[in-house]
Design an enzyme around this catalytic site. Structure first.
Site, PDB file in Angstrom:
ATOM      1  N   THR A  29      11.876  17.889 -47.603  1.00 44.98           N
ATOM      2  CA  THR A  29      11.804  18.249 -46.192  1.00 44.98           C
ATOM      3  C   THR A  29      12.506  19.589 -46.023  1.00 44.98           C
ATOM      4  O   THR A  29      13.723  19.693 -46.159  1.00 44.98           O
ATOM      5  CB  THR A  29      12.442  17.159 -45.314  1.00 44.98           C
ATOM      6  OG1 THR A  29      11.739  15.930 -45.556  1.00 44.98           O
ATOM      7  CG2 THR A  29      12.327  17.501 -43.839  1.00 44.98           C
ATOM      8  N   GLY A  69       5.996  15.306 -38.025  1.00 46.82           N
ATOM      9  CA  GLY A  69       6.342  16.124 -39.183  1.00 46.82           C
ATOM     10  C   GLY A  69       7.434  15.472 -39.999  1.00 46.82           C
ATOM     11  O   GLY A  69       7.490  14.238 -40.086  1.00 46.82           O
ATOM     12  N   GLU A  70       8.279  16.270 -40.626  1.00 49.17           N
ATOM     13  CA  GLU A  70       9.410  15.822 -41.460  1.00 49.17           C
ATOM     14  C   GLU A  70       8.960  15.220 -42.794  1.00 49.17           C
ATOM     15  O   GLU A  70       9.783  14.995 -43.681  1.00 49.17           O
ATOM     16  CB  GLU A  70      10.281  14.769 -40.741  1.00 49.17           C
ATOM     17  CG  GLU A  70      10.862  15.181 -39.426  1.00 49.17           C
ATOM     18  CD  GLU A  70      11.676  14.070 -38.756  1.00 49.17           C
ATOM     19  OE1 GLU A  70      11.817  12.980 -39.325  1.00 49.17           O
ATOM     20  OE2 GLU A  70      12.164  14.315 -37.638  1.00 49.17           O
ATOM     21  N   GLY A  71       7.653  14.899 -42.903  1.00 46.62           N
ATOM     22  CA  GLY A  71       7.135  14.187 -44.072  1.00 46.62           C
ATOM     23  C   GLY A  71       6.842  12.727 -43.760  1.00 46.62           C
ATOM     24  O   GLY A  71       6.539  11.942 -44.656  1.00 46.62           O
TER      25      GLY A  71
END
Lengths: 352, 352
Positions: free
Chosen positions: A64, A318-320
């Protein structure tokens, strides 16, 4: 630049012969032929990428990468800029969405400061690879220098290689954090896929109609002022990209070079993948699209690369986070290949 | 029949007030509002079902129910009938697709003999609830007696209650095994959704064009001869159903009565859910559709119930395989709710 070229040069095509053999093995397992659909495809491709006939997805790493964006000065995001570093600390304390989902799928989160506007406190879970204190405002000029664009990719390569060497990696997921970073992502996707800005720009973290109109104008202005060259992905990164996006590009190239599958998350990581595949078209076969996000440009970018997402939950964090779930699904496919009994082993009759 | 009516009578509507409170809590977590999309919806609905504000998905049970079908004599399947009991043994040895995916998501598989044509060896992982040695050929008359249809549902209820009492259950997934059982499932879906047989019938475990034409004719004949009453779901189960389908109906009703979420798998378990929701419309809110399978009637049945699947991997194996993955996704949603930090806890600024 040599480091990037060297990495690209070493990327091999995935092994299609091994993939065919894998399909034969899948067809010998106790299920109607092809009845596990895309799970079988995922397993096969992991074999083709890793060149291991019985791939194990044990060491799972989510990178990240965080960076700030000068363009946030234009008021294109619903959140204030300081949220980028606040969220980095949230990642390091384990309280963010990505931490929860990483734990759920047994993955480790590696947080990378690629270009946060503040100096961050050292922490064992944080890699400091800062290229700069946030990019410049792309609506007024280039987001970064050519040298910094190259540096961001090189540091992404380093991050991957370092983790690979120290801990080993079976699969990676890409994640991002950076207030306003759907704005450069829309710009990148518009340039590379030759799309209208309106068709690849939406509400990011949740802006209203008026702010969306403004965001579109800001991106158009950035493209007019900077005129990034669609045929030169590093030029695009430099002029309308971001440090975390460059880091993700490097990470992706290094993963492909090391025969490691890459799971893409949402719009920002997909924009990074787009740059990576432009730099090295072979990379495409190393990529797994986890989800189709709520950002309208995501679909456009995935389609351009010929990638089909696994699911569509309307994610836009987001962030993964979506990619974490994707890891688990790919792992499920690999376990089908390696753990199921064959017709012979189980003494089950085959189809007539 | 009393047991069934009593179970239905005790099913409560899910708690929508608690769900609203849960959305407020989700909105206080460190992410843009609504940015985890359907994961948030899954968490919310689990709260509404279980009435627990911090639901834990620890005890996960997949009920894989097996039965044989007289209609397999008509040559409607690619596999010979003995595969039903051979696969039951494969389940018990842990070598089947469902075993692999259940282990992957930390679930326990409970295999139930609802009506396999052979007597099966006793095994700790096998519940014998046999209603008969396979159904009769529905193309020539009723698949089972009214009494046996009722018995199959009651035994499904018993299976759930027994496991609930002995081991506890936080979530269940439905799975099936029965050579030829897409044929009765198509018949059930055609009757209940008032669809043309052609529109809800496809290739099951992988039959060719000619066999598919035959399968469609067989189903049409079964419906003509038996004239199941679309308004009487037990009549439909009796005339064109199967013992494992009845067991799954009972299991679903009992889960709803006990405030336990139910994850549906493919076409057969969806046909069972359709019967369950006709018997008790409140059941619908307890159901999670995991995937959209390759069987064309699956989509029709899900749409009829207003359920939206989580993913579409072209699965067509059954056993509960898709539902196993669905459990893991629902669990991910619940962990988001229970493990993420709030804006206040993490000292992160909110949206402007």
């Amino acid at each position: 630049m040599d480091r990037i070229l060297e990495t690209i040069r070493d990327i091999k095509p995935i092994d299609t012969r091994l993939m065919e053999e894998t399909q034969n093995r899948l067809d010998s397992l106790t299920k109607p032929r092809g009845s596990l659909g895309r799970l079988e495809d995922f397993a096969k491709r992991v074999v083709g990428i890793t060149r291991k006939v019985n791939p194990k997805i044990d060491k799972k790493v989510i990178f990240t990468m965080a960076g700030d964006h000068g363009v946030s000065d234009e008021g294109v995001s619903a959140f204030p800029k300081e949220v980028t570093h606040q969220m980095v600390y949230n990642f390091l304390r384990g309280g963010a969405g990505i931490n929860v989902l990483a734990r759920h799928v047994g993955a480790r989160v590696v947080v990378v400061d690629m270009g946060v506007a503040q100096d961050l406190e050292p922490h064992p879970g944080l890699l400091i690879k800062k290229v700069g204190y946030g990019t410049r405002n792309m609506a007024k000029g280039e987001a970064m220098s050519k040298e910094d664009a190259i540096q961001s990719i090189i540091r992404g390569i380093e991050v991957f290689e370092q983790e690979m060497e120290h801990e080993g990696i079976d699969i990676i997921a890409l994640g991002d954090m950076g207030i306003a970073n759907t704005t450069p992502s829309s710009a990148i996707v518009a340039v590379i896929t030759d799309s209208r800005v309106e068709d690849v720009t939406s509400r990011g973290s949740g802006i209203g109609d008026e702010q969306l109109m403004k965001k579109i104008l800001v991106i158009k202005r950035a493209l007019e002022i900077n005129r990034p060259d669609p045929k030169d992905p590093i030029d695009v990164l430099q002029k309308v990209g971001g440090y975390e996006i460059g880091g993700l590009v490097g990470c992706t190239l290094a993963a492909a070079r090391n025969s490691v599958p890459v799971v893409i998350d949402g719009f920002i990581t997909t924009a990074a993948s787009l740059i990576a595949t432009c730099l090295a078209p072979l990379v495409k076969d190393y990529l797994f699209a986890s989800h189709n996000s709520a950002e309208i440009g995501h679909r456009v970018a995935l389609h351009y690369m010929g990638l089909k997402p696994m699911f569509d939950f309307g994610l836009r964090l987001g962030e993964g986070t979506g990619a974490a779930l994707g890891i688990s699904i790919i792992e499920a496919g690999c376990k089908i290949l390696t753990e199921m009994a064959s017709f012979n082993e189980a003494d089950v009759s085959r189809a007539n």
